[in-house]
Write an enzyme that holds these catalytic residues in place. Structure first.
Site, PDB file in Angstrom:
ATOM      1  N   CYS A   1       7.798   3.751   2.061  1.00 29.53           N
ATOM      2  CA  CYS A   1       7.913   5.119   2.567  1.00 29.53           C
ATOM      3  C   CYS A   1       9.380   5.573   2.506  1.00 29.53           C
ATOM      4  O   CYS A   1       9.655   6.750   2.284  1.00 29.53           O
ATOM      5  CB  CYS A   1       7.366   5.216   3.984  1.00 29.53           C
TER       6      CYS A   1
ATOM      7  N   CYS B   1      -0.270   5.176  -2.953  1.00 31.65           N
ATOM      8  CA  CYS B   1      -0.855   5.710  -1.719  1.00 31.65           C
ATOM      9  C   CYS B   1      -1.104   7.215  -1.815  1.00 31.65           C
ATOM     10  O   CYS B   1      -1.856   7.766  -1.017  1.00 31.65           O
ATOM     11  CB  CYS B   1       0.045   5.409  -0.520  1.00 31.65           C
TER      12      CYS B   1
HETATM   13 FE1  FES Z   1       2.818   5.489   1.051  1.00 27.29          FE
HETATM   14 FE2  FES Z   1       3.830   5.921   3.441  1.00 27.29          FE
HETATM   15  S1  FES Z   1       2.013   4.801   2.953  1.00 27.29           S
HETATM   16  S2  FES Z   1       4.564   6.689   1.573  1.00 27.29           S
END
Ligand code: FES
Length: 122
Positions: free
Chosen positions: A102, A33
């Site tokens: 996360c 991400c």
């Molecule tokens: Fe990757 Fe939150 S979406 S750390």
């Protein structure tokens, strides 16, 4: 949907910003991400005396950093080393499945910081 605890951390994130007198700074980036988190630790008397974070990332990564800094303040390095992403997720009363990583981002930053310490500080 986010838990009330996640929303609370988002509305009022704890310990945001750099610690000017940090002993060590840990960094983690999720390669998928792209979110990244810096964790600042001030160590004193074998414990984490203060912690703060900065993050470029999604709302749960902000909540995870905020929760982690609360969790680790006052801990010994040994106790901090035992924390897991599940501990952070638990402190947030859960995360959506696709956001559980996360918590891992925050823990990876913690592990990065602890890995930089000389062995006699662990
Ligand atoms: Fe990757 Fe939150 S979406 S750390």
């Amino acid at each position: 949907m986010y838990s009330a605890k996640v929303l609370n951390h988002l509305e009022n994130p704890r310990n945001v910003g750099q610690l000017a007198d940090a002993t060590v700074v840990g960094t983690a980036t999720n390669p998928v991400c792209g979110d990244s988190l810096h964790l600042y630790l001030k160590l004193a008397d074998g414990r984490i005396a203060a912690a703060s974070f900065t993050v470029q990332g999604c709302p749960p990564s902000i909540a995870a950093g905020s929760a982690l800094t609360e969790m680790i303040t006052g801990l010994t390095m040994e106790a901090a080393r035992k924390l897991t992403p599940e501990d952070v997720t638990h402190a947030l009363a859960g995360l959506p499945r696709n956001k559980e990583h996360c918590s891992l981002l925050a823990i990876d930053a913690l592990r990065s910081a602890l890995a930089q310490l000389p062995k006699d500080m662990l």
